[in-house]
Design a protein around this motif. Sequence first.
Motif, PDB file in Angstrom:
ATOM      1  N   TRP A 176      -7.941   1.441   4.542  1.00  0.00           N
ATOM      2  CA  TRP A 176      -7.802   0.608   3.360  1.00  0.00           C
ATOM      3  C   TRP A 176      -7.978   1.480   2.110  1.00  0.00           C
ATOM      4  O   TRP A 176      -8.839   2.336   2.063  1.00  0.00           O
ATOM      5  N   TYR A 177      -7.187   1.203   1.093  1.00  0.00           N
ATOM      6  CA  TYR A 177      -7.357   1.873  -0.186  1.00  0.00           C
ATOM      7  C   TYR A 177      -7.742   0.801  -1.205  1.00  0.00           C
ATOM      8  O   TYR A 177      -8.809   0.237  -1.123  1.00  0.00           O
ATOM      9  N   GLY A 181      -1.607   4.439   4.591  1.00  0.00           N
ATOM     10  CA  GLY A 181      -2.042   3.050   4.456  1.00  0.00           C
ATOM     11  C   GLY A 181      -1.141   2.077   5.179  1.00  0.00           C
ATOM     12  O   GLY A 181      -0.963   0.940   4.755  1.00  0.00           O
ATOM     13  N   ASP A 220       0.863  -1.171   0.000  1.00  0.00           N
ATOM     14  CA  ASP A 220       0.000   0.000   0.000  1.00  0.00           C
ATOM     15  C   ASP A 220       0.906   1.229   0.000  1.00  0.00           C
ATOM     16  O   ASP A 220       1.559   1.524   0.995  1.00  0.00           O
ATOM     17  N   ILE A 243      -6.127  -1.925  -1.397  1.00  0.00           N
ATOM     18  CA  ILE A 243      -5.770  -3.183  -0.753  1.00  0.00           C
ATOM     19  C   ILE A 243      -7.020  -3.770  -0.117  1.00  0.00           C
ATOM     20  O   ILE A 243      -7.784  -3.068   0.547  1.00  0.00           O
TER      21      ILE A 243
END
Length: 518
Positions: free
Chosen positions: A264-265, A148, A143, A267
């Motif tokens: 979270w992005y 992140g 990330d 991921i």
Amino acid sequence: MTVFKPFSYSYRLESKGFFFFITLAFLFSCEQEQLIQPKEIIQVEEALADAQIITSKDGDRSNLLVEGRFDPTIEPVFHVQTGTSYGFEVSSKRARRGSNAVRLELRRNTDQIRSEISLAGETKRERWYGTSLYLPGNDWDSDLNADGWDIITQWHAREDKGEPSRLPPISLVVSKGRLGLVVYWATREKNTNATISGKKIFDLGQVEKDKWLDLVYHINFSHKSDGELVVWKNGVKVIDYTGPNSYNDKYLPYFKAGIYKRKWYKISKRVLYIDEVRVGNGNATYKDVAPYGSVIVNPAADTPAKNKKLSLKLINANSDLLIKTITNGATLDLATLPTNNLNIKATPAGAVGSILFKLTGPQNKKVIESEAPYSLFRDKNGDFPSWTPKAGNYTLTATPYSKANGSGKAGSPVTVNFKVVNLAKDGSGTPTVSMVINKNKGVTSSRNALLTIRAVNATKMRFYDNSNSRWTNWEPVSSIKAWTLSRGDGSKWVKVQVRNAAGVMSASYADGIILRTK
């Protein structure tokens, strides 16, 4: 609802505010800190006691308080904190040694922030710890967003009555594909995140996936200058720090390992395996707690203190991180050192009252240090001021004394002769290089990128990315280069390598960025 799986120990759960955000300063051009409120935190009541020495299953380890081999199941001294049915299991899919390891998992589509195992709080300041961690590449995408990060090991504070929960004083963090150890401390009796006295960040390199990562820690918990933190990564000593490393609390911290993730992005999943968790008392050694087969790469540098003389170590005054031990006849090349902001620290073989330093050469200095860390240019709570030496030949003598201010019985002095040079002036020094993509931004919407390059002792450079399996042709060194990222959204990385006029090549250096065009 967070699910707790207690074993033979009893625990008290408190709902407390727990604010923290960590951004590794060495990775980002602009350091940011954001405070985030998690839902719950565990407050451990029980404590490890030195009387609880156990017998190792290996049979050749002494001074152990805890040994987690997870064969056939998790030992009862561990507490499990997870919120899903899949968040924790003792798995036979892979193991550092034996047949099983703990498998921990988090997924983006839940409201869970942690899946961890923990031990009871410590009762003594000096401890040894050993762990082995495995980050599977298929379930641990890098990330590259600044916020992140993940915490995969930590020593969590036990707050005094009336104090809010705070940043963990010591934590092992994965951020932007790199591994770092973050240390916070506070000297006042009552403190919050806003009154923390200071922090240090130690860069431990790029995260290595699909392999076991062996880590050994020797910690002397203290909010004062006599704290100690020594870390070995796969048998190589990577941190040798003396100074504050915890909070001014009534109770000492407790150990946790696993996955803690707040944001979270793209991921979607995190999986971590843990095996061979050991805790040793103050009489333990590296071999007592290290994962099976993990040996110190340079054993001569880490023999027991009673067999060592005082040693002199070159310190990076920017990060307060050890660069290397200064040996007699050493040459320090300012062109290839990570910084020209330096200091020199003396590490005594045992207890001392003070150390007298005497430096002669192009620059002369004489100083007596009566508190650890003992350094030539002093320190403030473990923060070393910088010294940029002039080129030339130096002699440094350090003499330990049994009492403060150079009084009492004198020990054996240690003298080293060393030379300071700057080979960048003639281009014959060792080539080094570093690079960032798009001024260290985490995300880009365009394939057109700009590489910013810092090369030393180099005349040529070349590049390599994750779209192919070959390097570009060598070209003259420059500080910037236009680059086209490979097609397709997702994580991208680029490597650079340089060479000097004699054809000597540097190690390669990589940086990453997320391409998001949709």
